[in-house]
Design an enzyme around this catalytic site. Structure first.
Site, short mmCIF file in Angstrom:
data_model
loop_
_atom_site.label_atom_id
_atom_site.label_comp_id
_atom_site.label_asym_id
_atom_site.label_seq_id
_atom_site.Cartn_x
_atom_site.Cartn_y
_atom_site.Cartn_z
N ASP A 157 0.50 -1.73 -0.06
CA ASP A 157 0.20 -0.10 0.43
C ASP A 157 0.87 1.28 0.63
O ASP A 157 2.28 0.80 -0.14
CB ASP A 157 -0.80 -0.03 1.16
CG ASP A 157 -2.20 0.53 1.17
OD1 ASP A 157 -2.88 1.70 -0.56
OD2 ASP A 157 -3.04 0.51 1.87
N ARG A 214 -3.64 -1.12 -7.54
CA ARG A 214 -4.03 -0.53 -7.44
C ARG A 214 -4.57 1.08 -8.39
O ARG A 214 -3.82 1.65 -7.52
CB ARG A 214 -4.43 -0.36 -5.71
CG ARG A 214 -4.44 -1.52 -5.01
CD ARG A 214 -6.12 -2.13 -5.40
NE ARG A 214 -7.20 -0.87 -4.52
CZ ARG A 214 -8.30 0.07 -5.59
NH1 ARG A 214 -7.71 -0.06 -6.62
NH2 ARG A 214 -8.68 0.93 -4.76
N ASP A 218 -11.16 3.01 -3.24
CA ASP A 218 -11.25 1.68 -2.72
C ASP A 218 -12.46 1.41 -2.85
O ASP A 218 -13.08 2.26 -2.32
CB ASP A 218 -11.23 1.89 -1.42
CG ASP A 218 -9.23 1.20 -0.60
OD1 ASP A 218 -8.43 1.37 -1.33
OD2 ASP A 218 -9.38 1.36 0.35
#
Ligand code: NAG
Ligand code: NAG
Ligand code: NAG
Ligand code: NAG
Ligand code: NAG
Length: 412
Positions: A157, A214, A218
Site C-alpha cells: 500500500d 490499485r 477503494d
C-alpha cells in the site's frame, strides 16, 4: 500474413516492456478480507469475523470445497491489521500472536496444502494505513521475511509516504523481492494515490516494476461505488488500455458479489465489466454465507473465461448515452492469417426512468467478419445464433443490469 505479424509484434512489445518475473500472465483471482472485514481486530465481539488466522483458514476451506478453486480462484489475501503493533527487537515484522498463534508460515502451508496461495499486505511508507509498522526503512528485511514465510503475493500500500518518493521506493522493492529468489506477485498501490494528478500516473514506469496496481479509490459495499469505478475507468481508458496485459494489470479493486448490499443484477454487472477489463477477480465477502445464486454468478466459467482471456486486452467503452454504456473486447479465438478475432460485448444499463430498448449494428461495434459470428449470452448460457456485420443486436435490459455476450469467429 503481414498484418498478423504486425499484431504479434505489438503484443510482444507490450509484454517485454513490463515486469519480467513470469507471474500472473492472467489476471489473479482470489479472496481478500478488506472490503468485508476491514480492520476488525476485536475477536471477542466478532469471533467469526475478525482479522485472525481462523478467518483465512475458513475462507480457504470454502474456496477449495465449494468449487471456487476449480473455476480459477487461487489466492487468499491477508489485508491490513495482521501485524503486532511493533516490530520484534531484531527489526522483523511479526504477526499479532493472539490472532495468528500459528504464525504466517503455517498459514501459507495451510493454503499450499489445499492448492491455494497466500497473499500478504504491507505498506511502502512508515506505517500501514491502519497504523501498523510500515516497510519504509525495512524493505530488505520485510521481503526476506515474506519469502521465508513462503508468501506468494504482496499488496504494498501507499499510506505514509511522500508522493515524490513513491517511484523510487516501489522500484527498489521490486529489485529486492526479485533478489529473494522467491516468486512473489507484486501489487503496488502507487497510482491510486495520484488520481488527482494524472500526469504523475506513469503507467509505463509502473508496469516495469509492478505486476498489478490499485488504481482509483477503494471499493465499498455499494452499487454507487461500482458505478464510480466504472466511470473513472471509462474516462481514463485511452491512458490505461495500452498498459494492460499479461503480467501487468490495472486493479479496480475487489469483487463484492456474494454480499447482500448489492442485487444479483448488480453483482453480474461488476463481474461483467471487470471481466471486460481483464481485471483481477478478488472477492471480498464471507464465503461461508454466500447464497446459491451469488455463487453461480461468482463461478460462471464463461464469464471468467472472458476475464482470463490469454490476450489480456482491456475492453473499451465504444458508445455511451445517459443510460447505457457499450463495451467491446477482442478475445480468442483469433484467425491470425485473416487478422480477425472474436469479441465479448457488454451493454450496461446504469438505470433511468425512460423506457426504451437498444439496437446495435455489429459493424458499428467494429465487428466486420463477413462470415459472421456465433453469439452466446454469457449469463443466460444460451446460444443467440449467427450474426453478420449488417445484423443488429436487440435487447431490453433491466435497471442496473447488463447484457453480456461472446461472439466467436465461426468454424474455429
Ligand atoms: C488488424 O485488425 C485490427 C482490428 O480490426 C486493426 O485495428 C488492425 O489495423 C489490423 N492490422 C493490420 C496490420 O491490418
Ligand atoms: C493483538 O491484537 C489484539 C486485538 O485483537 C490487541 O489487543 C493486542 O494489543 C495485539 N497485540 C500486539 C502485540 O500487537
Ligand atoms: C528476477 O528478474 C529476472 C530478470 O527480469 C527474471 O528472469 C527472474 O524470473 C526474476 N526472479 C524472480 C524470483 O522474480
Ligand atoms: C457517459 O454518460 C454518462 C451519463 O451522461 C456520463 O455521466 C459519463 O461521464 C459518460 N462517460 C463518458 C466516458 O463520457
Ligand atoms: C434501463 O433501465 C430502465 C429503468 O431504470 C428502463 O426503463 C430501460 O428500458 C432500460 N434500458 C434498456 C435498454 O433496456
Amino acid at each position: 500474413m503481414h498484418s498478423a505479424a504486425v499484431l504479434g509484434l505489438v503484443l510482444l512489445a507490450l509484454g517485454a516492456s513490463g515486469l519480467d518475473n513470469g507471474l500472473v500472465r492472467k489476471p489473479p483471482m482470489g479472496w481478500m478480507s478488506w472490503t468485508k472485514y476491514y480492520c476488525e481486530i476485536d475477536c471477542v465481539k466478532h469471533p467469526f469475523g475478525c482479522i485472525n488466522e481462523d478467518l483465512y483458514m475458513a475462507q480457504a476451506d470454502r474456496m477449495s470445497k465449494d468449487g471456487y478453486r476449480d473455476v480459477g480462484y487461487e489466492y487468499i489475501h491477508i489485508d491490513d491489521c495482521w501485524m503486532a503493533n511493533q516490530r520484534a527487537p531484531d527489526g522483523q515484522l511479526v504477526a499479532n500472536a493472539t490472532r495468528f498463534p500459528s504464525g504466517i508460515k503455517a498459514l501459507s502451508k495451510y493454503m499450499h496444502d489445499r492448492g491455494l496461495k497466500l497473499g500478504i499486505y504491507e505498506d511502502i511508507g512508515t506505517k500501514t494505513c491502519g497504523g501498523y509498522p510500515g516497510s519504509a526503512t525495512h524493505l530488505k528485511t520485510d521481503a526476506d521475511t515474506f519469502a521465508s514465510w513462503d508468501v506468494d503475493y504482496l499488496k504494498l500500500d501507499g499510506c505514509w509516504i511522500e508522493e515524490d518518493e513513491m517511484p523510487e521506493q516501489y522500484e527498489n522493492m521490486e529489485g529486492i523481492l526479485n533478489g529473494t529468489g522467491r516468486q512473489i506477485v507484486y501489487s503496488c498501490s502507487w497510482p491510486a494515490y495520484l488520481i488527482d494528478q494524472p500526469q504523475k500516473q506513469d503507467y509505463k514506469l509502473i508496469a516495469q516494476y509492478c505486476n498489478l496496481w490499485r488504481n482509483f479509490d477503494d471499493i465499498s459495499m455499494s452499487w454507487s461505488s461500482i458505478l464510480s469505478i466504472i466511470n473513472y475507468y471509462d474516462h481514463n481508458q485511452d491512458r490505461q488500455i495500452p498498459y494492460n496485459g499479461p503480467g501487468q494489470w490495472f486493479d479496480p479493486d475487489m469483487i463484492i458479489g456474494g454480499n447482500t448490499e448489492i442485487t444479483y443484477d448488480q453483482a453480474r454487472v461488476q463481474m461483467t465489466i471487470w471481466s471486460m477489463w481483464s481485471a483481477p477477480l478478488i472477492m471480498s465477502n464471507d464465503l461461508r454465507t454466500v447464497d446459491e445464486e451469488s455463487k453461480k454468478i461468482l463461478q460462471n466459467r464463461e464469464v471468467i473465461a472472458i476475464d482470463q482471456d490469454p490476450m489480456g486486452i482491456m475492453g473499451r467503452l465504444v458508445a455511451n448515452t445517459t443510460d447505457l454504456g457499450v463495451y467491446v473486447k477482442p478475445v480468442v479465438p483469433r484467425d491470425t492469417a485473416k487478422n480477425t478475432t472474436s469479441y465479448a460485448v457488454a451493454i450496461l444499463n446504469r438505470s433511468s426512468s425512460k423506457k426504451h430498448s437498444v439496437t446495435l449494428q455489429l459493424s458499428h461495434l467494429g465487428m466486420s467478419n463477413a462470415e459472421g459470428y456465433a453469439c452466446r449470452d454469457l449469463w443466460e448460457l444460451s446460444d443467440l445464433g449467427t450474426f453478420r456485420p449488417r445484423d443488429s443486436f436487440n435487447f431490453d435490459i433491466k435497471p442496473t443490469a447488463v447484457q453480456f455476450i461472446k461472439c466467436s469467429l465461426p468454424n474455429l
